[in-house]
Design an enzyme around this catalytic site. Structure first.
Site, mmCIF file in Angstrom:
data_model
loop_
_atom_site.group_PDB
_atom_site.id
_atom_site.type_symbol
_atom_site.label_atom_id
_atom_site.label_comp_id
_atom_site.label_asym_id
_atom_site.label_seq_id
_atom_site.Cartn_x
_atom_site.Cartn_y
_atom_site.Cartn_z
ATOM 1 N N GLY A 186 -4.002 11.075 6.434
ATOM 2 C CA GLY A 186 -2.927 12.056 6.526
ATOM 3 C C GLY A 186 -1.739 11.563 7.335
ATOM 4 N N HIS B 186 -2.803 4.718 -3.028
ATOM 5 C CA HIS B 186 -3.885 5.472 -2.391
ATOM 6 C C HIS B 186 -3.583 6.958 -2.540
ATOM 7 C CE1 HIS B 186 -5.825 6.506 1.812
ATOM 8 N NE2 HIS B 186 -6.446 7.080 0.808
ATOM 9 N N GLY C 224 -0.276 5.573 12.293
ATOM 10 C CA GLY C 224 -0.227 5.452 13.745
ATOM 11 C C GLY C 224 -1.401 6.022 14.499
ATOM 12 N N HIS D 76 0.849 -1.194 0.000
ATOM 13 C CA HIS D 76 0.000 0.000 0.000
ATOM 14 C C HIS D 76 0.886 1.247 0.000
ATOM 15 C CE1 HIS D 76 -3.820 2.057 0.978
ATOM 16 N NE2 HIS D 76 -3.101 2.845 1.768
ATOM 17 N N GLY E 246 0.137 -0.279 8.623
ATOM 18 C CA GLY E 246 1.425 0.394 8.536
ATOM 19 C C GLY E 246 2.251 0.138 9.768
ATOM 20 N N SER E 247 1.946 0.876 10.849
ATOM 21 C CA SER E 247 2.761 0.735 12.069
ATOM 22 C C SER E 247 2.723 -0.678 12.639
ATOM 23 C CB SER E 247 2.360 1.759 13.133
ATOM 24 O OG SER E 247 1.120 2.307 12.885
HETATM 25 C C1 DX5 Z 1 -3.377 7.190 6.513
HETATM 26 C C2 DX5 Z 1 -2.932 6.211 5.458
HETATM 27 C C3 DX5 Z 1 -2.741 4.830 5.944
HETATM 28 C C4 DX5 Z 1 -1.637 4.676 6.969
HETATM 29 C C5 DX5 Z 1 -2.021 3.562 7.891
HETATM 30 O O1 DX5 Z 1 -3.649 8.407 5.913
HETATM 31 O O2 DX5 Z 1 -3.890 6.167 4.407
HETATM 32 O O3 DX5 Z 1 -2.539 3.930 4.870
HETATM 33 O O4 DX5 Z 1 -0.391 4.383 6.397
HETATM 34 O O5 DX5 Z 1 -1.123 3.532 8.937
HETATM 35 P P1 DX5 Z 1 -1.441 2.765 10.302
HETATM 36 O O6 DX5 Z 1 -1.646 1.336 9.951
HETATM 37 O O7 DX5 Z 1 -0.221 3.016 11.109
HETATM 38 O O8 DX5 Z 1 -2.685 3.379 10.879
HETATM 39 ZN ZN ZN Z 2 -3.666 4.553 2.873
#
Ligand code: DX5
Ligand code: ZN
Length: 219
Positions: A141, A65, A144, A32, A196-197
């Site tokens: 945006g 995205h 975490g 992603h 992500g995190s």
């Molecule tokens: C937020 C992003 C997400 C982000 C998710 O604006 O669209 O894709 O990277 O990160 P985590 O999993 O850390 O919430």
């Molecule tokens: Zn995203």
């Protein structure tokens, strides 16, 4: 099989190559990529150059995205750089039908994203053009952030709409996903869970990826 899409945003840039290779070797098929323009969202990330740099080193599906005010102006560049899926925000695209068709013309899969407070009806008439619908479970945006629980009933509602219209788009959920909630998000109807995190923020990203995949598929 439910999929986990690790988000590049959380990568440790100093170890990016090793972290990405680790999840791919563990069987991961989606990466992603969060594109932020400092205008649609209050943060700036990276552009097509990043995809171009990663593309020769990975066969994962680049799930792109776009959190940008003018997605139409950037489609060609992201397509050329190696995006496989290009997902655009309903809130930023007054010409949603046109932009989804353009993504298909470029030979890419087209996705629609909705922010946590955007009614599903805003995408309803365009669902038949979507290969994927992404429901944000945080305000976009930043990585975490905490999962917004109100996203759960929206997943089920979207899955019901898909059934009602006999459509086949994938349902993806993005933001605040970790080991505490992955199972219920998948059970609610998500096909792809972005993390992500909870993956690249961990000491062992491949193990974290495998554990989330297990949780998402345990039902
Ligand atoms: C937020 C992003 C997400 C982000 C998710 O604006 O669209 O894709 O990277 O990160 P985590 O999993 O850390 O919430
Ligand atoms: Zn995203």
């Amino acid at each position: 099989m439910k999929k986990i899409a690790p988000s590049f945003l959380a990568v440790d840039i100093w170890q990016a190559a090793a972290q990405i290779a680790a999840v791919e070797q563990a069987g991961c098929s989606y990466l992603h990529l969060d594109i932020m323009d400092g205008h649609f969202v209050p943060n700036i990330s990276y552009g097509p150059g990043l995809l171009q740099c990663l593309r020769p080193h990975s066969s994962m599906i680049f799930d792109t995205h776009l959190m940008v005010s003018d997605a139409a102006a950037l489609l060609d560049d992201f397509a050329a750089a190696g995006a496989d899926i290009i997902t655009v925000h309903v809130e930023a695209c007054p010409h949603l039908d046109r932009i989804l068709r353009r993504i298909h013309e470029l030979g890419k899969k087209a996705g629609i994203v909705l922010n946590p407070a955007t009614p599903l009806v805003m995408a309803e008439e365009a669902l038949e053009l979507a290969d994927l619908v992404l429901l944000m479970s945080v305000n976009p945006g930043f990585g975490g952030q905490k999962f917004i629980a109100g996203a759960l009933p929206r997943i089920a509602k979207l899955a019901a709409l898909r059934e009602e219209y006999d459509l086949h788009f994938l349902i993806e959920v993005d933001g605040g996903i970790d080991v505490t909630n992955a199972a219920e998000i998948a059970a609610a109807g998500a096909d792809i869970l972005v993390a992500g995190s909870a993956i690249f923020g961990k000491a062992q990203p491949a193990e974290a990826y495998l554990e989330l995949t297990r949780l998402a598929n345990q039902a």
